[in-house]
Design a protein around this motif. Structure first.
Motif, short mmCIF file in Angstrom:
data_model
loop_
_atom_site.label_atom_id
_atom_site.label_comp_id
_atom_site.label_asym_id
_atom_site.label_seq_id
_atom_site.Cartn_x
_atom_site.Cartn_y
_atom_site.Cartn_z
N ARG A 194 -7.68 -5.35 -8.55
CA ARG A 194 -8.73 -6.28 -8.13
C ARG A 194 -9.45 -5.69 -6.94
N VAL A 195 -10.78 -5.57 -7.05
CA VAL A 195 -11.59 -5.00 -5.97
C VAL A 195 -12.52 -6.08 -5.45
N THR A 196 -12.62 -6.18 -4.12
CA THR A 196 -13.55 -7.10 -3.49
C THR A 196 -14.49 -6.30 -2.61
N CYS A 197 -15.79 -6.41 -2.90
CA CYS A 197 -16.84 -5.73 -2.14
C CYS A 197 -18.00 -6.69 -1.94
N GLY A 198 -18.47 -6.81 -0.73
CA GLY A 198 -19.63 -7.64 -0.47
C GLY A 198 -19.48 -9.07 -0.94
N GLY A 199 -18.28 -9.62 -0.88
CA GLY A 199 -18.04 -10.99 -1.29
C GLY A 199 -17.89 -11.18 -2.80
N ARG A 200 -17.97 -10.13 -3.55
CA ARG A 200 -17.81 -10.21 -5.01
C ARG A 200 -16.50 -9.54 -5.42
N THR A 201 -15.89 -10.06 -6.47
CA THR A 201 -14.60 -9.55 -6.94
C THR A 201 -14.73 -9.05 -8.37
N LEU A 202 -14.12 -7.92 -8.64
CA LEU A 202 -14.08 -7.35 -9.98
C LEU A 202 -12.64 -6.96 -10.27
N THR A 203 -12.16 -7.28 -11.46
CA THR A 203 -10.80 -6.92 -11.88
C THR A 203 -10.88 -5.97 -13.06
N ARG A 204 -10.13 -4.88 -12.97
CA ARG A 204 -10.02 -3.96 -14.11
C ARG A 204 -8.62 -4.10 -14.67
N PRO A 205 -8.50 -4.69 -15.86
CA PRO A 205 -7.17 -4.84 -16.46
C PRO A 205 -6.60 -3.49 -16.91
N ALA A 206 -5.30 -3.36 -16.79
CA ALA A 206 -4.57 -2.15 -17.22
C ALA A 206 -5.22 -0.89 -16.65
N ALA A 207 -5.51 -0.89 -15.36
CA ALA A 207 -6.19 0.23 -14.72
C ALA A 207 -5.29 1.45 -14.57
N PHE A 208 -3.98 1.22 -14.43
CA PHE A 208 -3.04 2.33 -14.28
C PHE A 208 -1.67 1.91 -14.80
N THR A 209 -0.82 2.89 -15.01
CA THR A 209 0.52 2.65 -15.53
C THR A 209 1.56 3.24 -14.59
#
Length: 161
Positions: A97-112
């Motif tokens: 989960r990344v938060t930048c400038g008040g916005r959040t983006l989630t990348r599922p299964a980003a790493f193992t």
């Protein structure tokens, strides 16, 4: 005629604003989360790169503590950070989960995360010799003693002849 000119100018201004608005919104919106390496062992360090994060932000996951993302100078709207995977992280896929400038983006299964190995001791989980190891070693030593004694006795008898 004046009403048509005013209407045309207003329509052109609204169209220009409509075209520029998505670009302005996308300016501070995180996108394209990249985790390298994508397969990592417990305790390892992973680099997280995020596009659209010009002022930096944070990245978090259940496999590592919240990490600060710093802007990369010379790169357009890109931020980067380094995360250390917990030594007790659950093996398998994890989200970021990344938060930048008040916005959040989630990348599922980003790493193992893969389970750690016990390096240096051959993958063994026991310490010391087992009873089987002692029996095998003792048998080899006994065979060497008997073989050496037979060889010595035979060499000794050849010299008398």
């Amino acid at each position: 005629m004046r009403n048509y000119r005013a209407l045309a100018v207003s329509a052109a201004a609204v169209a220009a604003l409509g075209i520029a608005a998505p670009a302005a919104v996308a300016w501070d919106q995180p996108s394209n989360i990249v985790a390298l390496p994508s397969v990592i062992a417990r305790g390892g360090q992973m680099t997280i790169t995020v596009d659209g994060c010009r002022d930096g932000g944070t990245a978090s996951s259940d496999a590592f503590p919240t990490t600060t993302l710093s802007p990369i100078h010379g790169a357009n709207e890109t931020a980067k950070g380094t995360a250390t995977i917990h030594s007790n992280a659950r093996p398998g896929s994890h989200d970021i989960r990344v938060t930048c400038g008040g916005r959040t983006l989630t990348r599922p299964a980003a790493f193992t995360v893969i389970g750690g190995v016990q390096g240096g001791i051959g993958g063994s989980s026991t310490s010391g010799a087992t009873p089987t190891d002692i029996a095998i070693g003792g048998g080899l030593v006994a065979a060497a003693v008997v073989g050496g004694a037979l060889f010595w006795m035979r060499r000794r008898s050849e010299k008398r002849i």
